[in-house]
Motif scaffolding. Structure first.
Motif, PDB file in Angstrom:
ATOM      1  N   THR A 148       0.807  -1.223   0.000  1.00 17.36           N
ATOM      2  CA  THR A 148       0.000   0.000   0.000  1.00 17.36           C
ATOM      3  C   THR A 148       0.843   1.277   0.000  1.00 17.36           C
ATOM      4  OG1 THR A 148      -1.818  -1.154   1.105  1.00 17.36           O
ATOM      5  CG2 THR A 148      -1.817   1.258   1.218  1.00 17.36           C
ATOM      6  N   PRO A 149       1.916   1.385   0.803  1.00 17.93           N
ATOM      7  CA  PRO A 149       2.707   2.625   0.786  1.00 17.93           C
ATOM      8  C   PRO A 149       3.349   2.928  -0.567  1.00 17.93           C
ATOM      9  CG  PRO A 149       3.195   1.345   2.750  1.00 17.93           C
ATOM     10  CD  PRO A 149       2.381   0.458   1.852  1.00 17.93           C
ATOM     11  N   LEU A 150       3.422   1.922  -1.460  1.00 17.17           N
ATOM     12  CA  LEU A 150       4.048   2.130  -2.768  1.00 17.17           C
ATOM     13  C   LEU A 150       3.079   2.682  -3.814  1.00 17.17           C
ATOM     14  CD1 LEU A 150       6.168  -1.158  -3.005  1.00 17.17           C
ATOM     15  CD2 LEU A 150       6.914   1.105  -2.242  1.00 17.17           C
ATOM     16  N   PRO A 192       1.624   5.619  -4.239  1.00 11.57           N
ATOM     17  CA  PRO A 192       1.972   6.913  -4.867  1.00 11.57           C
ATOM     18  C   PRO A 192       3.058   6.784  -5.929  1.00 11.57           C
ATOM     19  CG  PRO A 192       1.740   7.162  -2.498  1.00 11.57           C
ATOM     20  CD  PRO A 192       1.703   5.687  -2.774  1.00 11.57           C
ATOM     21  N   LEU A 193       4.039   5.903  -5.691  1.00 12.41           N
ATOM     22  CA  LEU A 193       5.076   5.686  -6.698  1.00 12.41           C
ATOM     23  C   LEU A 193       4.481   5.051  -7.952  1.00 12.41           C
ATOM     24  CD1 LEU A 193       8.119   4.420  -4.598  1.00 12.41           C
ATOM     25  CD2 LEU A 193       7.900   6.594  -5.813  1.00 12.41           C
ATOM     26  N   GLY A 194       3.580   4.102  -7.758  1.00  9.13           N
ATOM     27  CA  GLY A 194       2.921   3.485  -8.901  1.00  9.13           C
ATOM     28  C   GLY A 194       2.113   4.497  -9.699  1.00  9.13           C
ATOM     29  N   TRP A 195       1.417   5.399  -8.998  1.00  9.21           N
ATOM     30  CA  TRP A 195       0.665   6.453  -9.680  1.00  9.21           C
ATOM     31  C   TRP A 195       1.603   7.340 -10.487  1.00  9.21           C
ATOM     32  CZ3 TRP A 195       0.975  11.791  -9.152  1.00  9.21           C
ATOM     33  CH2 TRP A 195      -0.059  12.520  -9.749  1.00  9.21           C
ATOM     34  N   LEU A 196       2.770   7.677  -9.900  1.00 13.82           N
ATOM     35  CA  LEU A 196       3.736   8.530 -10.597  1.00 13.82           C
ATOM     36  C   LEU A 196       4.270   7.838 -11.845  1.00 13.82           C
ATOM     37  CD1 LEU A 196       5.406  11.120 -10.681  1.00 13.82           C
ATOM     38  CD2 LEU A 196       7.097   9.975  -9.214  1.00 13.82           C
ATOM     39  N   LEU A 254       4.319  -0.263 -11.533  1.00 14.37           N
ATOM     40  CA  LEU A 254       5.493  -0.504 -10.702  1.00 14.37           C
ATOM     41  C   LEU A 254       5.783   0.703  -9.804  1.00 14.37           C
ATOM     42  CD1 LEU A 254       7.732  -1.947 -13.546  1.00 14.37           C
ATOM     43  CD2 LEU A 254       6.936  -3.250 -11.567  1.00 14.37           C
ATOM     44  N   PRO A 255       6.270   0.454  -8.593  1.00  9.54           N
ATOM     45  CA  PRO A 255       6.519  -0.832  -7.934  1.00  9.54           C
ATOM     46  C   PRO A 255       5.327  -1.366  -7.152  1.00  9.54           C
ATOM     47  CG  PRO A 255       7.355   0.933  -6.571  1.00  9.54           C
ATOM     48  CD  PRO A 255       6.777   1.596  -7.794  1.00  9.54           C
ATOM     49  N   ALA A 256       4.204  -0.618  -7.154  1.00 10.59           N
ATOM     50  CA  ALA A 256       3.043  -1.056  -6.393  1.00 10.59           C
ATOM     51  C   ALA A 256       2.330  -2.233  -7.035  1.00 10.59           C
ATOM     52  CB  ALA A 256       2.065   0.105  -6.222  1.00 10.59           C
ATOM     53  N   GLY A 257       2.557  -2.436  -8.327  1.00 12.11           N
ATOM     54  CA  GLY A 257       1.937  -3.523  -9.062  1.00 12.11           C
ATOM     55  C   GLY A 257       2.831  -3.958 -10.198  1.00 12.11           C
ATOM     56  N   PRO A 258       2.361  -4.872 -11.048  1.00 10.63           N
ATOM     57  CA  PRO A 258       3.222  -5.451 -12.087  1.00 10.63           C
ATOM     58  C   PRO A 258       3.251  -4.690 -13.404  1.00 10.63           C
ATOM     59  CG  PRO A 258       1.142  -6.605 -12.059  1.00 10.63           C
ATOM     60  CD  PRO A 258       1.061  -5.571 -10.962  1.00 10.63           C
ATOM     61  N   LEU A 259       2.537  -3.557 -13.517  1.00 11.97           N
ATOM     62  CA  LEU A 259       2.363  -2.920 -14.819  1.00 11.97           C
ATOM     63  C   LEU A 259       3.463  -1.910 -15.128  1.00 11.97           C
ATOM     64  CD1 LEU A 259      -1.488  -2.316 -14.997  1.00 11.97           C
ATOM     65  CD2 LEU A 259      -0.160  -4.389 -15.497  1.00 11.97           C
TER      66      LEU A 259
END
Length: 341
Positions: free
Chosen positions: A36-38, A40-44, A194-199
């Motif tokens: 979950t904390p990742l 915002p990075l995934g959104w970026l 990435l890094p919150a998910g695989p996309l």
């Protein structure tokens, strides 16, 4: 072996790194609160990917010859390489002169661009490019800068069609059409970047490509592709057995896979009726004989991609299970024709 090859070393991840990667992948596809904390990075990452795509669309650069990109939006193995081989072989059947370009991931050539030769060391050119060159019998040009690989391909081979193995997100490469391959079983996971998910790019990218191919099942708007296993081949002497004969002789085996989604390979072995002890390695793992030194003497079955790195091992236990992409010729023709338009 010449001095250049002898100085080339495989750089394989440690066991701890492999375990960490697999834990992350489980979180992407099965859910995990610690990711979950990742977000915002995934959104970026998704925003940056979207801006890059818009800039690419605005340029609208035309390639010097038709270029068909075969890629994916999720990290890990989806079945791109078998589809690239099928497309290249179909283009040859139609009398075209296709060339494949690739980054050459996993290889460490001294200079680029590099044209793959059938006798090349996979430590230099990478396992997938060497497999494509051998299976598709077409020129394969490597360069991390795929636009430079394209220029070399055009200059040296005068192709009618260039097929890019991966490179969907390499926007320095102009292209005529795009095909995205999805693993139908794993899907897009949590659909985060990435890094919150695989996309690598937002899931909305799927609506902007020319063709979707779902490997192993159905997917909305996609053509279904199945990877069909062939006969098993012993690496040392080329002995060939169909699944029934192999099962009758051996039954229990070790399954070895250093690919993006090793579980898919192990399921295939199980569907052939074999009792499988699975051994998953990191994608593009640089195998040594010691990696395959299992004490019980049972046969070891591996993927074609792994086998190109193990052909010099003098071990009668090693077998390879080839697979081919099962798609109607009309579908392959449609993909080729879209690029040629």
């Amino acid at each position: 072996m010449d001095s250049t090859r002898s100085s080339t070393k495989w750089t394989s991840p440690t066991t701890a790194m492999v375990d960490w990667r697999r834990r992350v992948e489980r979180g992407w596809y099965e859910g995990s609160g610690w990711l979950t904390p990742l977000r915002p990075l995934g959104w970026l990452v998704g925003r940056v990917a979207g801006r890059r795509l818009r800039r690419f669309r605005r340029r609208a650069e035309q390639p010097p010859v038709p270029v068909l990109v075969v890629g994916n939006v999720a990290v890990g193995g989806t079945g791109k390489t078998p589809l690239v081989i099928a497309l290249a072989r179909r283009a040859r059947e139609r009398g075209l002169n296709p060339v494949v370009i690739s980054r050459g991931y996993g290889g460490r050539a001294d200079t680029y661009p590099r044209v793959v030769a059938l006798h090349d060391d996979p430590r230099e050119v990478g396992d997938e490019p060497l497999l494509i060159a051998r299976r598709a019998a077409v020129p394969v040009v490597l360069d991390p800068q795929r636009d430079r690989a394209l220029r070399r391909a055009v200059t040296e081979f005068q192709p009618d069609l260039v097929i890019s193995d991966d490179g969907l997100q390499h926007y320095a490469l102009p292209r005529s059409s795009e095909v995205v391959v999805i693993d139908a079983r794993r899907g897009l996971g949590n659909q985060r970047c990435l890094p919150a998910g695989p996309l690598r790019e937002p899931a909305s990218r799927l609506s902007q490509v020319d063709f979707l191919v779902a490997n192993g099942g159905a997917w909305p708007g996609a053509t279904t592709m199945h990877l069909v296993p062939g006969d098993l081949v012993r690496l040392r002497d080329g002995e060939t057995l169909d699944a029934a004969a192999f099962r009758e002789r051996y039954g229990a085996v070790h399954g070895v896979a250093g690919i993006g989604n090793p579980e898919r390979f192990f399921r295939t072995l199980a569907l052939l009726g074999l009792a499988v002890t699975p051994h998953a390695f990191a994608d593009h793992h640089g195998f040594t004989a010691a990696d395959l030194d299992f004490a019980d003497g049972r046969p070891v079955i591996m993927t074609e991609k792994d086998a190109v790195k193990c052909r010099d091992f003098d071990d009668p236990r090693l077998w390879v299970l080839p697979v081919h992409a099962n798609l109607p010729p009309a579908t392959l023709d449609a993909m080729i024709d879209r690029a040629l338009q």
